[in-house]
Design a protein around this motif. Structure first.
Motif, PDB file in Angstrom:
ATOM      1  N   TRP A  88     -11.494 -41.764  35.825  1.00  0.00           N
ATOM      2  CA  TRP A  88     -12.259 -41.158  36.909  1.00  0.00           C
ATOM      3  C   TRP A  88     -11.736 -41.479  38.304  1.00  0.00           C
ATOM      4  O   TRP A  88     -12.399 -41.182  39.299  1.00  0.00           O
ATOM      5  CB  TRP A  88     -13.719 -41.600  36.816  1.00  0.00           C
ATOM      6  CG  TRP A  88     -14.379 -41.244  35.523  1.00  0.00           C
ATOM      7  CD1 TRP A  88     -13.867 -40.498  34.503  1.00  0.00           C
ATOM      8  CD2 TRP A  88     -15.691 -41.623  35.110  1.00  0.00           C
ATOM      9  NE1 TRP A  88     -14.777 -40.391  33.484  1.00  0.00           N
ATOM     10  CE2 TRP A  88     -15.905 -41.069  33.829  1.00  0.00           C
ATOM     11  CE3 TRP A  88     -16.712 -42.365  35.698  1.00  0.00           C
ATOM     12  CZ2 TRP A  88     -17.094 -41.256  33.132  1.00  0.00           C
ATOM     13  CZ3 TRP A  88     -17.890 -42.547  35.008  1.00  0.00           C
ATOM     14  CH2 TRP A  88     -18.089 -41.994  33.731  1.00  0.00           C
ATOM     15  N   GLY A  89     -10.587 -42.076  38.400  1.00  0.00           N
ATOM     16  CA  GLY A  89     -10.042 -42.410  39.704  1.00  0.00           C
ATOM     17  C   GLY A  89      -9.304 -41.246  40.339  1.00  0.00           C
ATOM     18  O   GLY A  89      -9.170 -40.157  39.760  1.00  0.00           O
ATOM     19  N   ASP A  90      -8.804 -41.501  41.537  1.00  0.00           N
ATOM     20  CA  ASP A  90      -8.033 -40.483  42.236  1.00  0.00           C
ATOM     21  C   ASP A  90      -6.668 -40.281  41.575  1.00  0.00           C
ATOM     22  O   ASP A  90      -6.108 -39.192  41.616  1.00  0.00           O
ATOM     23  CB  ASP A  90      -7.849 -40.897  43.701  1.00  0.00           C
ATOM     24  CG  ASP A  90      -7.243 -39.797  44.541  1.00  0.00           C
ATOM     25  OD1 ASP A  90      -7.810 -38.689  44.562  1.00  0.00           O
ATOM     26  OD2 ASP A  90      -6.187 -40.037  45.151  1.00  0.00           O
ATOM     27  N   LYS A  91      -6.166 -41.365  40.940  1.00  0.00           N
ATOM     28  CA  LYS A  91      -4.873 -41.311  40.243  1.00  0.00           C
ATOM     29  C   LYS A  91      -5.036 -41.892  38.841  1.00  0.00           C
ATOM     30  O   LYS A  91      -6.010 -42.566  38.543  1.00  0.00           O
ATOM     31  CB  LYS A  91      -3.821 -42.103  41.019  1.00  0.00           C
ATOM     32  CG  LYS A  91      -3.553 -41.573  42.417  1.00  0.00           C
ATOM     33  CD  LYS A  91      -2.526 -42.437  43.127  1.00  0.00           C
ATOM     34  CE  LYS A  91      -2.256 -41.918  44.541  1.00  0.00           C
ATOM     35  NZ  LYS A  91      -1.275 -42.777  45.257  1.00  0.00           N
TER      36      LYS A  91
ATOM     37  N   GLY B  95      -9.707 -30.422  35.818  1.00  0.00           N
ATOM     38  CA  GLY B  95     -10.429 -29.356  36.498  1.00  0.00           C
ATOM     39  C   GLY B  95     -11.824 -29.717  36.940  1.00  0.00           C
ATOM     40  O   GLY B  95     -12.609 -28.832  37.307  1.00  0.00           O
ATOM     41  N   ILE B  96     -12.158 -31.009  36.929  1.00  0.00           N
ATOM     42  CA  ILE B  96     -13.487 -31.463  37.345  1.00  0.00           C
ATOM     43  C   ILE B  96     -13.339 -32.238  38.657  1.00  0.00           C
ATOM     44  O   ILE B  96     -12.730 -33.309  38.689  1.00  0.00           O
ATOM     45  CB  ILE B  96     -14.130 -32.353  36.266  1.00  0.00           C
ATOM     46  CG1 ILE B  96     -14.320 -31.537  34.989  1.00  0.00           C
ATOM     47  CG2 ILE B  96     -15.463 -32.926  36.737  1.00  0.00           C
ATOM     48  CD1 ILE B  96     -14.798 -32.343  33.799  1.00  0.00           C
ATOM     49  N   PRO B  97     -13.873 -31.730  39.752  1.00  0.00           N
ATOM     50  CA  PRO B  97     -13.659 -32.345  41.073  1.00  0.00           C
ATOM     51  C   PRO B  97     -14.544 -33.571  41.308  1.00  0.00           C
ATOM     52  O   PRO B  97     -15.378 -33.604  42.228  1.00  0.00           O
ATOM     53  CB  PRO B  97     -14.013 -31.207  42.032  1.00  0.00           C
ATOM     54  CG  PRO B  97     -15.056 -30.422  41.304  1.00  0.00           C
ATOM     55  CD  PRO B  97     -14.670 -30.486  39.846  1.00  0.00           C
ATOM     56  N   VAL B  98     -14.342 -34.617  40.507  1.00  0.00           N
ATOM     57  CA  VAL B  98     -15.143 -35.847  40.601  1.00  0.00           C
ATOM     58  C   VAL B  98     -14.211 -37.045  40.641  1.00  0.00           C
ATOM     59  O   VAL B  98     -13.288 -37.144  39.824  1.00  0.00           O
ATOM     60  CB  VAL B  98     -16.109 -35.973  39.400  1.00  0.00           C
ATOM     61  CG1 VAL B  98     -16.807 -37.325  39.410  1.00  0.00           C
ATOM     62  CG2 VAL B  98     -17.144 -34.849  39.421  1.00  0.00           C
ATOM     63  N   VAL B  99     -14.442 -37.942  41.593  1.00  0.00           N
ATOM     64  CA  VAL B  99     -13.732 -39.214  41.660  1.00  0.00           C
ATOM     65  C   VAL B  99     -14.782 -40.318  41.797  1.00  0.00           C
ATOM     66  O   VAL B  99     -15.662 -40.237  42.649  1.00  0.00           O
ATOM     67  CB  VAL B  99     -12.755 -39.279  42.860  1.00  0.00           C
ATOM     68  CG1 VAL B  99     -12.147 -40.671  42.987  1.00  0.00           C
ATOM     69  CG2 VAL B  99     -11.656 -38.234  42.711  1.00  0.00           C
TER      70      VAL B  99
ATOM     71  N   ASP C 110      -0.743 -42.056  30.464  1.00  0.00           N
ATOM     72  CA  ASP C 110      -0.761 -40.769  29.766  1.00  0.00           C
ATOM     73  C   ASP C 110      -2.152 -40.130  29.739  1.00  0.00           C
ATOM     74  O   ASP C 110      -2.302 -39.004  29.246  1.00  0.00           O
ATOM     75  CB  ASP C 110      -0.267 -40.944  28.325  1.00  0.00           C
ATOM     76  CG  ASP C 110       1.183 -41.400  28.266  1.00  0.00           C
ATOM     77  OD1 ASP C 110       1.940 -41.046  29.194  1.00  0.00           O
ATOM     78  OD2 ASP C 110       1.544 -42.115  27.311  1.00  0.00           O
ATOM     79  N   VAL C 111      -3.161 -40.834  30.248  1.00  0.00           N
ATOM     80  CA  VAL C 111      -4.542 -40.330  30.196  1.00  0.00           C
ATOM     81  C   VAL C 111      -4.859 -39.573  31.481  1.00  0.00           C
ATOM     82  O   VAL C 111      -4.697 -40.118  32.581  1.00  0.00           O
ATOM     83  CB  VAL C 111      -5.537 -41.488  29.999  1.00  0.00           C
ATOM     84  CG1 VAL C 111      -6.967 -40.951  29.970  1.00  0.00           C
ATOM     85  CG2 VAL C 111      -5.221 -42.242  28.711  1.00  0.00           C
ATOM     86  N   PRO C 112      -5.320 -38.327  31.380  1.00  0.00           N
ATOM     87  CA  PRO C 112      -5.567 -37.524  32.586  1.00  0.00           C
ATOM     88  C   PRO C 112      -6.816 -37.966  33.356  1.00  0.00           C
ATOM     89  O   PRO C 112      -7.761 -38.513  32.782  1.00  0.00           O
ATOM     90  CB  PRO C 112      -5.760 -36.109  32.028  1.00  0.00           C
ATOM     91  CG  PRO C 112      -6.295 -36.334  30.648  1.00  0.00           C
ATOM     92  CD  PRO C 112      -5.601 -37.569  30.151  1.00  0.00           C
ATOM     93  N   THR C 113      -6.798 -37.712  34.649  1.00  0.00           N
ATOM     94  CA  THR C 113      -7.983 -37.928  35.471  1.00  0.00           C
ATOM     95  C   THR C 113      -8.905 -36.722  35.340  1.00  0.00           C
ATOM     96  O   THR C 113      -8.507 -35.660  34.843  1.00  0.00           O
ATOM     97  CB  THR C 113      -7.609 -38.097  36.944  1.00  0.00           C
ATOM     98  OG1 THR C 113      -7.041 -36.872  37.420  1.00  0.00           O
ATOM     99  CG2 THR C 113      -6.602 -39.233  37.133  1.00  0.00           C
ATOM    100  N   LEU C 114     -10.137 -36.879  35.815  1.00  0.00           N
ATOM    101  CA  LEU C 114     -11.066 -35.756  35.810  1.00  0.00           C
ATOM    102  C   LEU C 114     -10.519 -34.602  36.644  1.00  0.00           C
ATOM    103  O   LEU C 114     -10.641 -33.429  36.256  1.00  0.00           O
ATOM    104  CB  LEU C 114     -12.424 -36.203  36.353  1.00  0.00           C
ATOM    105  CG  LEU C 114     -13.211 -37.172  35.480  1.00  0.00           C
ATOM    106  CD1 LEU C 114     -14.438 -37.672  36.240  1.00  0.00           C
ATOM    107  CD2 LEU C 114     -13.637 -36.511  34.168  1.00  0.00           C
ATOM    108  N   LYS C 115      -9.930 -34.925  37.775  1.00  0.00           N
ATOM    109  CA  LYS C 115      -9.389 -33.878  38.648  1.00  0.00           C
ATOM    110  C   LYS C 115      -8.327 -33.061  37.917  1.00  0.00           C
ATOM    111  O   LYS C 115      -8.266 -31.838  38.068  1.00  0.00           O
ATOM    112  CB  LYS C 115      -8.802 -34.495  39.914  1.00  0.00           C
ATOM    113  CG  LYS C 115      -9.824 -35.094  40.856  1.00  0.00           C
ATOM    114  CD  LYS C 115      -9.265 -35.313  42.248  1.00  0.00           C
ATOM    115  CE  LYS C 115      -8.019 -36.139  42.264  1.00  0.00           C
ATOM    116  NZ  LYS C 115      -7.500 -36.351  43.635  1.00  0.00           N
ATOM    117  N   GLU C 116      -7.500 -33.743  37.127  1.00  0.00           N
ATOM    118  CA  GLU C 116      -6.464 -33.032  36.379  1.00  0.00           C
ATOM    119  C   GLU C 116      -7.066 -32.132  35.309  1.00  0.00           C
ATOM    120  O   GLU C 116      -6.450 -31.151  34.885  1.00  0.00           O
ATOM    121  CB  GLU C 116      -5.498 -34.033  35.736  1.00  0.00           C
ATOM    122  CG  GLU C 116      -4.628 -34.767  36.744  1.00  0.00           C
ATOM    123  CD  GLU C 116      -3.766 -35.830  36.080  1.00  0.00           C
ATOM    124  OE1 GLU C 116      -2.540 -35.782  36.268  1.00  0.00           O
ATOM    125  OE2 GLU C 116      -4.321 -36.709  35.380  1.00  0.00           O
TER     126      GLU C 116
END
Length: 320
Positions: free
Chosen positions: A221-224, A239-243, A231-237
Motif C-alpha cells: 500500500w505504499g507509494d513504491k 489501478g486503485i488510487p490509495v496510498v 515483485d509485489v505490485p502497489t495498489l496504484k499499480e
C-alpha cells in the motif's frame, strides 16, 4: 532585605512550578511506554528495540506495556488518566484521530496530548495463505464479485488503518468483503494460518511468514514497492488510487512540562539514530520517520481533519 526578597522569589517560583526541580533531574525512575498492539507483532518488536536504546540514553529503564484492542487506540485512551510528569507515554497510531468521529469520548486527540516526537510509520499489504486459490489480486476481486460479502479478511481492529483502508480499496474495486477484527498481528496471522479467514490486511508483521512460504502477498500500500518484496505490485499499480503508510510516534499527558517533553524528545531522537533500531525496522520494511514535537503536533492537526473526510466517505460516522 534584598536577600530575603530573592529567597521569597525563588520559593514562589518553586511553588508556581512544582515540576521545576524534577524537570532538571528527569528521569529519576523507570518510564512506561504503552503501545496499542499485542506482543510479538512489528510494533511491539520495533518499539522494544527503541525503548532499549532510549533506556541507555535516558539513564532509566523504558518499560513497554501492551494495551491491545480497539484498533490500537487503548494506549492513548489510558494516557488521559496518567500524571503529567513524563513517566507515562503512549504510542499514537492514526486510529486515535478517528475516535471523535466514530465514538463518544470526553477528550480531544490533538488538544489533550503533549506530542513528543514521531518515530516511524507502517508499511502495509494484503496477504492470503500460500495454498489459497486466490493467487493474485485479479483472482481476489473476481472471487469477491462472484460471492458478495463472503470473502473474509482479518485486520488489527475495527476502525484501524488496515480496516478502513481495505474498505476504501473495496469501494474502488466494486466488491463487498466480510471484516473480522483481531487485537494485533500475532492473532491475525494465527487466524490466517488456521484457516479462520481468507485474507489479512495488516502492516508487515506477516513478512517472516511470507519469507517462510506460509503466506502470499497480493499487494502493498505504499507509494513504491517494498524493497523486501520488489515483485509485489502497489495498489496504484493495480489501478486503485490509495496510498497508506500510517506514521506514528509518542505522546505524553496534557500538561507535561515542556522541559520534560524536550528531555524525552531528545532521548528518543538519539535512540532512533542507533543502528539497532534502523535494523529492527528494516525487518518489516519500516523506516525511521522523525518529526519534532512541534512538527508532530502539526501533523496531528492535519490528520485529524483528513480522517474526518475518510470516515464520512465510508459512512462510519457516529450518529449526531
Amino acid at each position: 532585605m534584598q536577600r530575603r526578597q530573592l529567597i521569597q522569589a525563588a520559593a514562589a517560583s518553586v511553588v508556581a512550578s512544582p515540576f521545576a526541580v524534577s524537570a532538571q533531574t528527569f528521569p529519576a525512575r523507570p518510564i512506561k511506554l504503552m503501545i496499542g498492539f499485542s506482543p510479538g507483532g512489528p510494533t511491539d518488536i520495533t518499539m522494544r528495540q527503541l525503548a532499549e536504546n532510549a533506556s541507555k540514553i535516558l539513564g532509566q529503564p523504558v518499560i513497554i506495556e501492551n494495551r491491545a484492542g480497539a484498533g490500537g487506540t487503548l494506549a492513548a485512551v489510558a494516557l488521559q488518566n496518567a500524571q503529567p510528569d513524563g513517566y507515562t507515554l503512549a504510542q499514537l497510531p492514526l486510529g486515535i484521530f478517528r475516535l471523535p468521529y466514530t465514538t463518544k469520548i470526553n477528550w480531544h486527540p490533538v488538544n489533550d496530548i503533549a506530542y513528543v516526537l514521531n518515530v516511524t510509520g507502517y508499511a502495509f499489504g494484503m496477504v492470503v495463505p500460500a495454498d489459497s486459490p486466490l493467487k493474485t489480486w485479479t483472482h481476489f476481486v473476481g472471487w469477491a464479485k462472484a460471492n458478495p460479502g463472503k470473502l473474509s479478511y482479518a485486520s488489527t481492529g475495527t476502525l484501524s488503518s488496515p480496516h478502513l483502508t481495505t474498505e476504501l480499496i473495496a469501494q474502488h474495486a466494486g466488491i463487498q468483503l466480510q471484516h473480522v477484527p483481531y487485537k494485533g498481528s500475532a492473532e491475525l496471522n494465527q487466524a490466517l494460518l488456521g484457516g479462520h479467514v481468507m485474507a489479512g490486511s495488516d502492516s508487515t508483521g506477516w513478512t517472516p511468514l511470507v519469507q517462510a512460504g506460509k503466506l502470499r502477498i497480493l499487494n502493498t500500500w505504499g507509494d513504491k514497492r517494498l524493497p523486501t518484496f520488489p515483485d509485489v505490485p502497489t495498489l496504484k499499480e493495480l489501478g486503485i488510487p490509495v496510498v497508506q503508510n500510517s506514521p506514528f510516534g509518542f505522546g505524553a499527558p496534557k500538561g507535561t512540562p515542556p522541559a520534560i517533553v524536550k528531555r524525552l524528545h531528545d532521548g528518543f531522537k538519539k535512540a532512533m539514530e542507533e543502528p539497532s533500531y534502523v535494523q529492527a525496522l528494516a525487518k518489516y520494511d519500516m523506516l525511521p520517520n522523525y518529526m519534532s514535537s512541534d512538527g508532530y503536533r502539526k501533523f496531528a492537526e492535519e490528520t485529524f481533519k483528513r480522517e474526518k473526510a475518510l470516515i464520512d466517505r465510508l459512512g462510519l460516522a457516529k450518529p449526531a
